[in-house]
Each structure stands twice: as C-alpha cells, then as structure tokens.
Scaffold this active site. Structure first.
Site, PDB file in Angstrom:
ATOM      1  N   ILE A   1       0.854  -1.212   0.000  1.00  0.00           N
ATOM      2  CA  ILE A   1       0.000   0.000   0.000  1.00  0.00           C
ATOM      3  C   ILE A   1       0.882   1.252   0.000  1.00  0.00           C
ATOM      4  CG2 ILE A   1      -1.926  -1.140   1.161  1.00  0.00           C
ATOM      5  CD1 ILE A   1      -0.958   0.031   3.812  1.00  0.00           C
ATOM      6  N   ASP A   2       2.164   1.067  -0.332  1.00  0.00           N
ATOM      7  CA  ASP A   2       3.120   2.184  -0.211  1.00  0.00           C
ATOM      8  C   ASP A   2       3.214   3.061  -1.458  1.00  0.00           C
ATOM      9  OD1 ASP A   2       5.744  -0.345  -0.399  1.00  0.00           O
ATOM     10  OD2 ASP A   2       4.662   0.642  -2.034  1.00  0.00           O
TER      11      ASP A   2
ATOM     12  N   HIS B   1      -4.424  -4.871  -2.133  1.00  0.00           N
ATOM     13  CA  HIS B   1      -4.675  -4.568  -0.709  1.00  0.00           C
ATOM     14  C   HIS B   1      -4.953  -3.091  -0.512  1.00  0.00           C
ATOM     15  CE1 HIS B   1      -2.753  -8.472   1.070  1.00  0.00           C
ATOM     16  NE2 HIS B   1      -3.907  -8.673   0.494  1.00  0.00           N
TER      17      HIS B   1
ATOM     18  N   CYS C   1     -21.567   7.158   3.550  1.00  0.00           N
ATOM     19  CA  CYS C   1     -22.054   7.615   2.227  1.00  0.00           C
ATOM     20  C   CYS C   1     -21.089   7.268   1.098  1.00  0.00           C
ATOM     21  CB  CYS C   1     -22.300   9.131   2.266  1.00  0.00           C
ATOM     22  SG  CYS C   1     -20.791  10.123   2.329  1.00  0.00           S
TER      23      CYS C   1
ATOM     24  N   CYS D   1     -17.095  12.447   8.244  1.00  0.00           N
ATOM     25  CA  CYS D   1     -17.388  12.933   6.883  1.00  0.00           C
ATOM     26  C   CYS D   1     -18.107  14.271   6.972  1.00  0.00           C
ATOM     27  CB  CYS D   1     -18.275  11.889   6.191  1.00  0.00           C
ATOM     28  SG  CYS D   1     -18.899  12.374   4.581  1.00  0.00           S
TER      29      CYS D   1
ATOM     30  N   SER E   1       6.095 -13.334   1.422  1.00  0.00           N
ATOM     31  CA  SER E   1       6.135 -14.634   2.120  1.00  0.00           C
ATOM     32  C   SER E   1       4.994 -15.518   1.661  1.00  0.00           C
ATOM     33  CB  SER E   1       6.025 -14.403   3.642  1.00  0.00           C
ATOM     34  OG  SER E   1       4.726 -13.864   3.939  1.00  0.00           O
TER      35      SER E   1
HETATM   36  N1  APR Z   1      14.540  -8.785  -1.119  1.00  0.00           N
HETATM   37  C1  APR Z   1      13.868  -9.966  -1.248  1.00  0.00           C
HETATM   38  N2  APR Z   1      13.043 -10.456  -0.288  1.00  0.00           N
HETATM   39  C2  APR Z   1      12.900  -9.723   0.835  1.00  0.00           C
HETATM   40  C3  APR Z   1      13.578  -8.498   1.045  1.00  0.00           C
HETATM   41  C4  APR Z   1      14.431  -8.042   0.000  1.00  0.00           C
HETATM   42  N3  APR Z   1      15.123  -6.892   0.103  1.00  0.00           N
HETATM   43  N4  APR Z   1      13.232  -8.024   2.279  1.00  0.00           N
HETATM   44  C5  APR Z   1      12.364  -8.921   2.805  1.00  0.00           C
HETATM   45  N5  APR Z   1      12.167  -9.928   1.946  1.00  0.00           N
HETATM   46  C6  APR Z   1      11.239 -11.057   2.073  1.00  0.00           C
HETATM   47  C7  APR Z   1      11.117 -11.624   3.457  1.00  0.00           C
HETATM   48  O1  APR Z   1      12.034 -12.697   3.626  1.00  0.00           O
HETATM   49  C8  APR Z   1       9.662 -12.106   3.493  1.00  0.00           C
HETATM   50  O2  APR Z   1       9.580 -13.491   3.160  1.00  0.00           O
HETATM   51  O3  APR Z   1       9.966 -10.541   1.760  1.00  0.00           O
HETATM   52  C9  APR Z   1       8.956 -11.298   2.422  1.00  0.00           C
HETATM   53  C10 APR Z   1       7.937 -10.330   2.987  1.00  0.00           C
HETATM   54  O4  APR Z   1       6.889 -11.092   3.537  1.00  0.00           O
HETATM   55  P1  APR Z   1       5.797 -10.378   4.475  1.00  0.00           P
HETATM   56  O5  APR Z   1       6.492  -9.526   5.463  1.00  0.00           O
HETATM   57  O6  APR Z   1       4.881 -11.467   4.940  1.00  0.00           O
HETATM   58  O7  APR Z   1       5.033  -9.397   3.508  1.00  0.00           O
HETATM   59  P2  APR Z   1       3.898  -9.763   2.459  1.00  0.00           P
HETATM   60  O8  APR Z   1       4.130 -11.110   1.859  1.00  0.00           O
HETATM   61  O9  APR Z   1       3.796  -8.624   1.538  1.00  0.00           O
HETATM   62  O10 APR Z   1       2.583  -9.808   3.390  1.00  0.00           O
HETATM   63  C11 APR Z   1       1.343  -9.943   2.728  1.00  0.00           C
HETATM   64  O11 APR Z   1       0.235  -9.556   4.851  1.00  0.00           O
HETATM   65  O12 APR Z   1       0.017  -8.389   6.790  1.00  0.00           O
HETATM   66  C12 APR Z   1      -0.478  -8.522   5.523  1.00  0.00           C
HETATM   67  O13 APR Z   1      -1.573  -6.850   4.321  1.00  0.00           O
HETATM   68  C13 APR Z   1      -0.310  -7.256   4.738  1.00  0.00           C
HETATM   69  O14 APR Z   1       0.079  -7.064   2.360  1.00  0.00           O
HETATM   70  C14 APR Z   1       0.531  -7.682   3.538  1.00  0.00           C
HETATM   71  C15 APR Z   1       0.300  -9.178   3.488  1.00  0.00           C
END
Ligand code: APR
Length: 252
Positions: free
Chosen positions: A107-108, A123, A134, A156, A197
C-alpha cells in the site's frame, strides 16, 4: 558462472520467451526503501504489533481511537518513502513490453512513483480514504489532518459518517482489481513473485494459478515447491542483474 548467475539467466530467458508475464510483489520489495516488511524475523512489523489490533475492521469500528493511534501510524509511515531500484526496473520492464502488469499487496504507492502504469493494488492504497456511511472519497491528507487535529474518529463533512483509509484491513473484502489480477494470472505464461512470504490469502493463491512460477524472496514461502526457480537474495540487486542479463541477451 555461479548458481545464482545461472538462475538469473534462466529467469531472464523465461521473461523474454513468455508471451505474457505478471509480477506479484509484497512488502519485501520495499524494505530497501526503508519500509519494514511484516514477517521478516526480528524486523517484521507483526513482531511488535498485533495485526488484528492494528489494521482490522474490528478495531476500526469498535475502537477507532486505538485504530487511529496504531494502525493509521503504520499507514502514514510510508508516505515519504521513495521507490528503490527494484521498483524502477519493473517500471522499465513494463515500458519495454517485458511484463504486462504488477500485482502488489503493498500500500506504499512505490510502483506508481517508480512509473509503473498497470498496477493492481489488491490490498488497497494509502492515497485515499472514504466515508463508511455515504462512500464519499477523500484524500489521505484530509484524513490525516482531521486525525492530527484530534478529530478521532474523523467524520465525513457530507453526512457525519466515519471516515476510513482506503487500505484493505483484516476483515475487509478485497477490491475488484483482485478479480482482474486472478484472470490475468490465470492467462499469463509466467508469474514472478518478488518479496512476499505468500502467507496471506486469498492473494497467495495466485501463486498456484499460473503456468510457470518463479520466486525472488529471501525467506521461504509455502509455494516454494511449485516454483521452477527460487532466488533467495535481495530484490534490488536481483532485478538489476535481471535487467543486465536481458540487455546482454537482447544485444546478441
Ligand atoms: N529482497 C527480497 N526479499 C525480501 C527483502 C528483499 N530486500 N526483504 C524482505 N524480503 C522477504 C522476506 O524474507 C519475506 O519473506 O519478503 C517477504 C515479505 O513477507 P511479508 O512480510 O509477509 O510481507 P507480504 O508477503 O507482503 O505480506 C502480505 O500480509 O500483513 C499482511 O496486508 C499485509 O500485504 C501484507 C500481506
């Protein structure tokens, strides 16, 4: 040539020979922009904040003061982040016709800032908010100003309903663009997952939908067994190397 170089070359070849390529990104692609991800051991946001207590509809509706002090801070913490080289390479790949779309759980707003055009924010986003009564849409800036001036929950100006950010909270339905993402991945030849992940459904199911799956992710995922290639390294340098490998191959 070491194992990783070979893997990069194979991913580059797969991108170039595929008729259609989709990319699915997660928080891991933005850690090199200074935004912590959620589940990395030791640094993930969920190690210090309970997601259900921070970014869930239950807290938003039942305890808006808590929502607007914790979850909203996470949302607003990303406002000034800048895209990193991974985001820029994907924007370039789109312009060169190498990829069709970026589907992001983030969401960045960094894919947009890097210049990507076909971005499916499954997301939601941190650019807007809306009234739960509304439906009137407002800028996130207006929401932040109201919260900053102590109006919690922000209301609102049209109907007095509660305003909320446009991100998908735990407990929300996914936006329509998820259906579009589903159809795109079903039709694409290759899905490249970068920095996720793949822990959170239903978006993670996209990884089991596609014909060919390749993953660039430091951590393990439940879908690793389906991936033809896994590169366990930082997205920034992997995408840089991918770009070079594609340039070299195109120059032949
Ligand atoms: N390069 C490659 N992989 C990376 C890096 C990097 N620089 N930094 C972190 N990672 C990997 C981590 O090892 C991890 O497995 O990115 C993965 C991020 O996983 P999460 O933190 O679980 O993020 P995400 O998969 O986007 O989560 C999905 O969960 O909490 C909700 O809404 C939230 O959108 C999010 C969703």
């Amino acid at each position: 040539m070491d194992m990783q170089d070979q893997a990069i070359r194979r991913v580059a070849e797969a991108i170039m020979e595929s008729g259609s390529v989709c990319v699915l990104t997660g928080a891991g692609i933005s850690t090199e922009s200074g935004i912590p991800d959620f589940r990395s051991p030791g640094t993930g946001i969920w190690e210090r904040v309970d997601p259900m207590e921070a970014l869930s509809t239950a807290v938003l509706y039942n305890n808006p003061r808590k929502f607007y002090s914790t979850g909203f801070e996470i949302i607003m913490s990303m406002q000034d982040a800048r895209p990193n080289r991974a985001h820029h390479v994907l924007a370039r790949f789109e312009k060169e016709g190498l990829i069709d779309a970026v589907i992001t759980q983030n969401i960045d707003n960094l894919h947009h800032r890097a210049g990507s055009e076909k971005v499916l924010e499954v997301h939601g986003d941190t650019r807007t908010g809306y009234c739960i009564k509304c439906g009137k849409r407002v800028s996130i800036r207006l929401l932040a100003d109201k919260v900053g001036s102590g109006q919690i929950p922000p209301v609102c100006e049209e109907c007095g309903g509660i305003l909320r950010p446009g991100v998908v909270l735990f407990g929300d339905m996914l936006p329509d663009c998820f259906n579009e993402a589903w159809d795109l991945v079903k039709r694409c030849d290759l899905l490249l997952v970068i920095g996720s992940s793949l822990n959170v459904g239903p978006v993670n199911n996209l990884a089991s939908l596609c014909r060919r799956l390749m993953i660039v992710n430091i951590g393990v995922t439940p879908y690793d067994g389906l991936a033809e290639i896994i590169i366990r390294d930082k997205a920034g340098q992997v995408l840089d190397s991918l770009q070079r490998a594609i340039e070299e191959r195109s120059a032949r």
